[in-house]
Design a protein around this motif. Structure first.
Motif, short mmCIF file in Angstrom:
data_model
loop_
_atom_site.label_atom_id
_atom_site.label_comp_id
_atom_site.label_asym_id
_atom_site.label_seq_id
_atom_site.Cartn_x
_atom_site.Cartn_y
_atom_site.Cartn_z
N MET A 247 0.84 -1.22 -0.10
CA MET A 247 0.14 0.35 -0.21
C MET A 247 0.54 1.70 -0.38
O MET A 247 0.36 2.27 -0.32
N GLY A 248 2.50 1.44 0.48
CA GLY A 248 2.86 2.73 0.15
C GLY A 248 3.75 3.02 1.75
O GLY A 248 2.41 2.34 2.64
N TRP A 249 3.82 4.01 1.69
CA TRP A 249 4.38 4.34 2.58
C TRP A 249 3.84 5.34 3.32
O TRP A 249 3.48 5.83 4.26
N GLU A 250 2.86 6.23 2.64
CA GLU A 250 1.58 7.34 2.96
C GLU A 250 0.50 5.78 4.23
O GLU A 250 -0.09 6.89 5.06
N PHE A 251 -0.22 5.49 3.07
CA PHE A 251 -1.00 4.59 3.92
C PHE A 251 -0.60 4.25 4.96
O PHE A 251 -0.99 4.48 6.08
N THR A 252 0.85 3.41 5.23
CA THR A 252 1.68 2.85 6.23
C THR A 252 1.10 3.58 7.50
O THR A 252 1.25 2.83 8.74
N LEU A 253 2.56 4.94 7.78
CA LEU A 253 2.16 5.83 8.66
C LEU A 253 0.47 6.53 9.29
O LEU A 253 0.51 7.28 9.57
N LYS A 254 -0.22 6.71 8.01
CA LYS A 254 -1.36 6.84 8.70
C LYS A 254 -2.04 5.92 9.10
O LYS A 254 -3.01 6.59 10.02
N THR A 255 -1.74 5.09 8.76
CA THR A 255 -2.32 3.53 9.28
C THR A 255 -1.88 3.29 10.97
O THR A 255 -2.67 3.41 12.11
N PHE A 256 -1.44 3.86 10.67
CA PHE A 256 -0.24 3.73 12.25
C PHE A 256 -0.68 5.04 13.61
O PHE A 256 -1.20 5.02 14.53
N ALA A 257 -0.29 6.01 11.99
CA ALA A 257 -1.12 7.01 13.39
C ALA A 257 -2.28 6.95 13.82
O ALA A 257 -2.63 7.20 15.00
N ALA A 258 -3.12 6.19 12.52
CA ALA A 258 -4.63 5.82 13.10
C ALA A 258 -4.70 4.41 14.47
O ALA A 258 -5.38 5.10 15.26
N VAL A 259 -4.08 3.87 14.52
CA VAL A 259 -4.19 2.94 15.17
C VAL A 259 -4.00 3.21 16.96
O VAL A 259 -4.29 2.55 17.38
N THR A 260 -2.64 4.11 16.98
CA THR A 260 -2.17 4.43 17.92
C THR A 260 -2.35 5.80 18.67
O THR A 260 -3.34 5.74 19.79
#
Length: 235
Positions: free
Chosen positions: A109-122
């Protein structure tokens, strides 16, 4: 007075579809190009407000589930089961169980999706733990918890998806399968949730599992009816 004085006239594209020129409509020959993608992409401000709103809505839904003694699907469901069975901190477990999925997210999914998801989960995990300290729910009937909690959690996930994020875990897999194979994100989520509910019988009472299943169905229906391939063009 000629028609030209009223502005650009509609024209047909190569497939014969009517295209109306305007400030929000890319030229017909830009479809699928960088110009078209730029016209549809969310701005940073739009992403920030969308992520904040998604976190507020989703965490409220999860907090309502917790108050009703219920669980939800996905990795949040696993975190709830660990919380009920071992009295572990929900937010911490929620963050930890999602860690393995970030490797898949980066590659697919790429870095943008991953970083946003990490921020969302946290953010969602932390806020779900903090909400009971800020807002006291004196009484919560299980059916209300299932219906409202499921609807709010589903809306929160929908907001995340529309801003290229998710609540991790199965959400990552669901979004990936929807983008690559056209599978409904809601149906993928529902399949996993069914298996999770079977495991829940070892931790929760049958009535709690029943109401939790109702909440999971509500969440999945929100996604099924509101997130379909090609319907929402913002990325």
């Amino acid at each position: 007075m000629s028609l030209d004085s009223h502005g650009p006239a509609p024209c047909d594209d190569a497939d014969g579809h009517l295209v109306t020129a305007g400030p929000l409509t890319p030229p017909p020959d830009s479809a699928g190009t960088l110009a078209d993608e730029k016209a549809l992409r969310h701005s940073v401000a739009e992403d920030v407000q969308g992520m904040i709103l998604a976190t507020l809505v989703a965490s409220l839904g999860l907090a309502i589930f917790a108050k009703g003694g219920l669980m939800i699907g996905g990795m949040a469901g696993l975190a709830f089961l660990a919380h009920y069975a071992f009295d572990w901190n929900f937010g911490l477990v929620f963050v930890l169980v999602n860690l393995p999925f970030y490797c898949v997210a980066v590659r697919r999914m790429g870095w943008e999706f991953t970083l946003k998801t990490f921020a969302a989960v946290t953010a969602c995990g932390v806020l779900t733990d903090l909400l009971p300290r800020w807002a006291d729910f004196a009484h919560m009937r299980p059916l209300y918890s299932a219906l409202v909690g499921g609807a709010l959690a589903g809306l929160g996930i929908l907001f995340y998806i529309r801003h290229r994020a998710s609540l991790g875990g199965i959400g990552i897999l669901a979004v990936y399968l929807q983008r690559t194979r056209g599978w409904s994100a809601g149906k993928v989520q529902m399949s996993f949730d069914t298996l999770l509910m079977c495991v829940a019988f070892f931790v929760l009472s049958p009535s709690q599992v029943m109401y939790s299943a109702i909440g999971a169905v509500v969440l999945s229906l929100v996604l099924m009816f509101n997130h379909r391939p090609g319907r929402y063009m913002g990325v």
